[in-house]
Design a protein around this motif. Structure first.
Motif, PDB file in Angstrom:
ATOM      1  N   MET A   1       0.572  -1.134   0.159  1.00 60.08           N
ATOM      2  CA  MET A   1      -0.127  -0.082   0.061  1.00 60.08           C
ATOM      3  C   MET A   1       1.104   1.188   0.122  1.00 60.08           C
ATOM      4  O   MET A   1       1.802   1.363   0.677  1.00 60.08           O
ATOM      5  CB  MET A   1      -0.899   0.008   1.386  1.00 60.08           C
ATOM      6  N   LYS A   2       0.700   2.085  -0.958  1.00 62.71           N
ATOM      7  CA  LYS A   2       1.338   3.263  -1.119  1.00 62.71           C
ATOM      8  C   LYS A   2       0.619   4.242   0.035  1.00 62.71           C
ATOM      9  O   LYS A   2      -0.382   4.561  -0.100  1.00 62.71           O
ATOM     10  CB  LYS A   2       1.310   3.782  -2.651  1.00 62.71           C
ATOM     11  N   SER A   3       1.753   5.125   0.580  1.00 61.41           N
ATOM     12  CA  SER A   3       0.976   6.210   1.227  1.00 61.41           C
ATOM     13  C   SER A   3       1.477   7.453   0.614  1.00 61.41           C
ATOM     14  O   SER A   3       2.229   7.724   0.030  1.00 61.41           O
ATOM     15  CB  SER A   3       1.586   6.246   2.773  1.00 61.41           C
ATOM     16  N   ILE A   4       0.521   8.305   0.764  1.00 59.79           N
ATOM     17  CA  ILE A   4       0.796   9.758   0.098  1.00 59.79           C
ATOM     18  C   ILE A   4       0.648  10.917   0.932  1.00 59.79           C
ATOM     19  O   ILE A   4      -0.147  10.588   2.067  1.00 59.79           O
ATOM     20  CB  ILE A   4      -0.391   9.915  -1.012  1.00 59.79           C
ATOM     21  N   GLN A   5       1.360  12.009   1.010  1.00 61.38           N
ATOM     22  CA  GLN A   5       1.129  13.098   1.875  1.00 61.38           C
ATOM     23  C   GLN A   5       0.519  14.195   1.353  1.00 61.38           C
ATOM     24  O   GLN A   5       0.443  14.740   0.135  1.00 61.38           O
ATOM     25  CB  GLN A   5       2.605  13.259   2.071  1.00 61.38           C
ATOM     26  N   VAL A   6      -0.470  14.862   2.160  1.00 64.50           N
ATOM     27  CA  VAL A   6      -1.039  15.898   1.638  1.00 64.50           C
ATOM     28  C   VAL A   6      -1.009  16.956   3.032  1.00 64.50           C
ATOM     29  O   VAL A   6      -1.501  16.699   3.944  1.00 64.50           O
ATOM     30  CB  VAL A   6      -2.766  15.718   1.227  1.00 64.50           C
ATOM     31  N   GLY A   7      -0.114  18.114   2.534  1.00 58.62           N
ATOM     32  CA  GLY A   7       0.137  18.977   3.987  1.00 58.62           C
ATOM     33  C   GLY A   7       0.868  17.936   4.898  1.00 58.62           C
ATOM     34  O   GLY A   7       1.860  17.409   4.726  1.00 58.62           O
ATOM     35  N   GLU A   8       0.307  18.199   6.093  1.00 62.48           N
ATOM     36  CA  GLU A   8       0.804  17.278   7.064  1.00 62.48           C
ATOM     37  C   GLU A   8       0.317  15.700   7.400  1.00 62.48           C
ATOM     38  O   GLU A   8       0.751  15.029   8.048  1.00 62.48           O
ATOM     39  CB  GLU A   8       0.634  17.953   8.647  1.00 62.48           C
ATOM     40  N   ALA A   9      -0.768  15.666   6.381  1.00 63.64           N
ATOM     41  CA  ALA A   9      -1.484  14.396   6.421  1.00 63.64           C
ATOM     42  C   ALA A   9      -0.777  13.306   5.774  1.00 63.64           C
ATOM     43  O   ALA A   9      -0.511  13.472   4.576  1.00 63.64           O
ATOM     44  CB  ALA A   9      -2.903  14.642   6.200  1.00 63.64           C
ATOM     45  N   VAL A  10      -0.669  12.147   6.299  1.00 61.35           N
ATOM     46  CA  VAL A  10      -0.108  10.734   5.716  1.00 61.35           C
ATOM     47  C   VAL A  10      -1.175   9.973   5.489  1.00 61.35           C
ATOM     48  O   VAL A  10      -1.834   9.461   6.608  1.00 61.35           O
ATOM     49  CB  VAL A  10       1.360  10.301   6.475  1.00 61.35           C
ATOM     50  N   ILE A  11      -1.606   9.704   4.393  1.00 61.76           N
ATOM     51  CA  ILE A  11      -2.814   8.876   4.018  1.00 61.76           C
ATOM     52  C   ILE A  11      -2.661   7.338   3.457  1.00 61.76           C
ATOM     53  O   ILE A  11      -1.672   7.450   2.198  1.00 61.76           O
ATOM     54  CB  ILE A  11      -3.783   9.639   2.868  1.00 61.76           C
ATOM     55  N   GLY A  12      -3.109   6.304   4.066  1.00 63.89           N
ATOM     56  CA  GLY A  12      -2.769   5.183   3.249  1.00 63.89           C
ATOM     57  C   GLY A  12      -2.117   4.378   4.413  1.00 63.89           C
ATOM     58  O   GLY A  12      -1.698   4.730   5.462  1.00 63.89           O
ATOM     59  N   GLY A  13      -2.192   2.939   3.966  1.00 65.64           N
ATOM     60  CA  GLY A  13      -1.500   2.004   4.948  1.00 65.64           C
ATOM     61  C   GLY A  13      -2.188   1.658   6.376  1.00 65.64           C
ATOM     62  O   GLY A  13      -3.461   1.804   6.344  1.00 65.64           O
ATOM     63  N   SER A  14      -1.620   1.743   7.330  1.00 65.82           N
ATOM     64  CA  SER A  14      -2.115   1.800   8.570  1.00 65.82           C
ATOM     65  C   SER A  14      -2.345   2.986   9.434  1.00 65.82           C
ATOM     66  O   SER A  14      -2.863   3.010  10.616  1.00 65.82           O
ATOM     67  CB  SER A  14      -1.564   0.782   9.601  1.00 65.82           C
ATOM     68  N   ASN A  15      -2.329   4.247   8.604  1.00 65.10           N
ATOM     69  CA  ASN A  15      -2.448   5.608   9.329  1.00 65.10           C
ATOM     70  C   ASN A  15      -3.792   5.551   9.432  1.00 65.10           C
ATOM     71  O   ASN A  15      -4.805   5.393   8.834  1.00 65.10           O
ATOM     72  CB  ASN A  15      -1.918   6.500   8.081  1.00 65.10           C
ATOM     73  N   PRO A  16      -4.136   6.542  10.515  1.00 63.80           N
ATOM     74  CA  PRO A  16      -5.564   6.999  10.891  1.00 63.80           C
ATOM     75  C   PRO A  16      -6.149   7.615   9.469  1.00 63.80           C
ATOM     76  O   PRO A  16      -5.422   8.244   8.786  1.00 63.80           O
ATOM     77  CB  PRO A  16      -5.414   7.925  12.165  1.00 63.80           C
ATOM     78  N   PHE A  17      -7.520   7.412   9.649  1.00 68.29           N
ATOM     79  CA  PHE A  17      -8.230   7.808   8.357  1.00 68.29           C
ATOM     80  C   PHE A  17      -8.096   9.376   8.500  1.00 68.29           C
ATOM     81  O   PHE A  17      -8.073  10.150   9.273  1.00 68.29           O
ATOM     82  CB  PHE A  17      -9.921   7.543   8.560  1.00 68.29           C
ATOM     83  N   VAL A  18      -8.084   9.774   7.109  1.00 69.47           N
ATOM     84  CA  VAL A  18      -7.999  11.386   6.868  1.00 69.47           C
ATOM     85  C   VAL A  18      -9.612  11.912   6.541  1.00 69.47           C
ATOM     86  O   VAL A  18     -10.299  11.064   6.237  1.00 69.47           O
ATOM     87  CB  VAL A  18      -7.210  11.682   5.575  1.00 69.47           C
ATOM     88  N   LEU A  19     -10.030  12.941   7.093  1.00 73.46           N
ATOM     89  CA  LEU A  19     -11.447  13.573   6.819  1.00 73.46           C
ATOM     90  C   LEU A  19     -11.202  14.812   5.701  1.00 73.46           C
ATOM     91  O   LEU A  19     -10.516  15.637   6.021  1.00 73.46           O
ATOM     92  CB  LEU A  19     -11.751  14.055   8.280  1.00 73.46           C
ATOM     93  N   ILE A  20     -12.200  14.505   4.814  1.00 73.96           N
ATOM     94  CA  ILE A  20     -12.215  15.146   3.674  1.00 73.96           C
ATOM     95  C   ILE A  20     -13.496  16.019   3.880  1.00 73.96           C
ATOM     96  O   ILE A  20     -14.614  15.366   3.609  1.00 73.96           O
ATOM     97  CB  ILE A  20     -12.167  14.822   2.319  1.00 73.96           C
ATOM     98  N   ALA A  21     -13.822  17.235   4.171  1.00 79.12           N
ATOM     99  CA  ALA A  21     -14.731  17.806   4.656  1.00 79.12           C
ATOM    100  C   ALA A  21     -15.144  19.431   4.186  1.00 79.12           C
ATOM    101  O   ALA A  21     -14.140  20.020   4.408  1.00 79.12           O
ATOM    102  CB  ALA A  21     -15.358  17.507   6.070  1.00 79.12           C
ATOM    103  N   GLY A  22     -16.371  19.634   3.919  1.00 71.94           N
ATOM    104  CA  GLY A  22     -16.965  21.098   3.709  1.00 71.94           C
ATOM    105  C   GLY A  22     -18.067  21.122   3.220  1.00 71.94           C
ATOM    106  O   GLY A  22     -18.562  20.086   2.932  1.00 71.94           O
ATOM    107  N   PRO A  23     -18.606  22.050   2.785  1.00 75.34           N
ATOM    108  CA  PRO A  23     -19.871  22.351   2.007  1.00 75.34           C
ATOM    109  C   PRO A  23     -19.831  21.802   0.522  1.00 75.34           C
ATOM    110  O   PRO A  23     -18.590  22.013  -0.027  1.00 75.34           O
ATOM    111  CB  PRO A  23     -20.164  23.939   2.128  1.00 75.34           C
TER     112      PRO A  23
END
Length: 276
Positions: A1-23
């Motif tokens: 599983m590839k992990s990718i970084q968006v800002g300070e968030a590391v997404i993928g693998g066993s990392n905690p889920f990222v929240l994408i949210a807004g109107p």
């Protein structure tokens, strides 16, 4: 599983889920800023990686009279100010070739709308300019079909890929969320996001607008996190019934805190049991 970084968030693998949210879409700048501030404070307090989402133009409205947003120029200016003032990463939809270069200057994640996920030239052009791409899997695609989308993006030299499930067409004006699709797509090696709000949408279900079963959002979100999904996508609004776009399938801000705390518990349990 590839992990990718968006800002300070590391997404993928066993990392905690990222929240994408807004109107769903930018309505007024002040209200959009208020939503961003609320979400930033909440996710900081809960220690949840966060990406702010709002569309500057919703080009795929059911009706010609549907509200689309402030447009690319003013919309990106608003998003740039939110990014600077709240120190958040930003995701938004891109619908046209003409927007790509300008959007790439502001957006940390450029999103390919579901209806455009098979547009080869458009996707490959975005892949040349974007930092990270989020592909919304079309309502008409099987989960194993996303390998073809990934191949196009990789061919353009892009490895920052996220795939989002938002339900599949199930008869007229209806969607169903097949939880099998999440591990199937995750086997591609890229992070998978579950859009719990669009998955309860009833496309065109109100004649000139889409309807939705907002009350089903928590059930689907809990099920998705139990599969080990890498992120959750919520459209949120302080007053969903008054939202100018996608109100019937938007989650109220007041309901988010309690739901996220439950989802965090499930996520921790799944990602620490050694099966992912």
């Amino acid at each position: 599983m590839k992990s990718i970084q968006v800002g300070e968030a590391v997404i993928g693998g066993s990392n905690p889920f990222v929240l994408i949210a807004g109107p769903c879409v930018i309505e007024e700048e002040e209200e959009t800023r208020d939503i961003a501030g609320f979400l930033k404070e909440l996710t900081d307090r809960l220690n949840i990686p966060f990406i702010f989402k709002a569309s500057y133009d919703k080009a795929n409205r059911t009706s010609l009279r549907g509200y689309r947003g402030p447009g690319v120029l003013r919309g990106l200016e608003i998003l740039a100010r939110i990014k600077r003032d709240f120190q958040v990463s930003i995701l938004s939809d891109v619908h046209r070739f003409e927007e790509i270069e300008r959007a790439a200057e502001v957006l940390d994640v450029m999103q390919v709308p579901a209806f455009l996920c098979r547009q080869t030239d458009f996707i490959m052009e975005m892949a040349k300019k974007a930092r990270v791409i989020n592909i919304k899997k079309g309502q008409f695609l099987a989960p194993w079909d996303v390998k073809n989308i990934i191949e196009k993006i990789e061919a353009a030299g892009m490895a920052g890929i996220m795939i989002t499930e938002r339900g599949v067409s199930f008869g007229y004006n209806n969607l169903v969320a097949d939880m099998r699709s999440l591990p199937i797509m995750r086997a591609s090696g890229y992070p998978v996001i579950f859009d719990a709000t669009h998955s309860v949408q009833l496309p065109g279900g109100m004649g000139t607008a889409s309807g939705g079963h907002r009350e089903m959002i928590p059930f689907l979100a809990r099920a998705a996190v139990a599969t080990g999904v890498d992120g959750l996508f919520f459209e949120v609004h302080p007053h969903p019934d008054a939202a100018l776009c996608d109100g019937p399938n938007s989650l109220g801000l007041a309901d988010l805190d309690k739901l996220l705390k439950v989802l965090m518990q499930i996520d921790h349990l799944v990602k620490t049991d050694g099966t992912l």
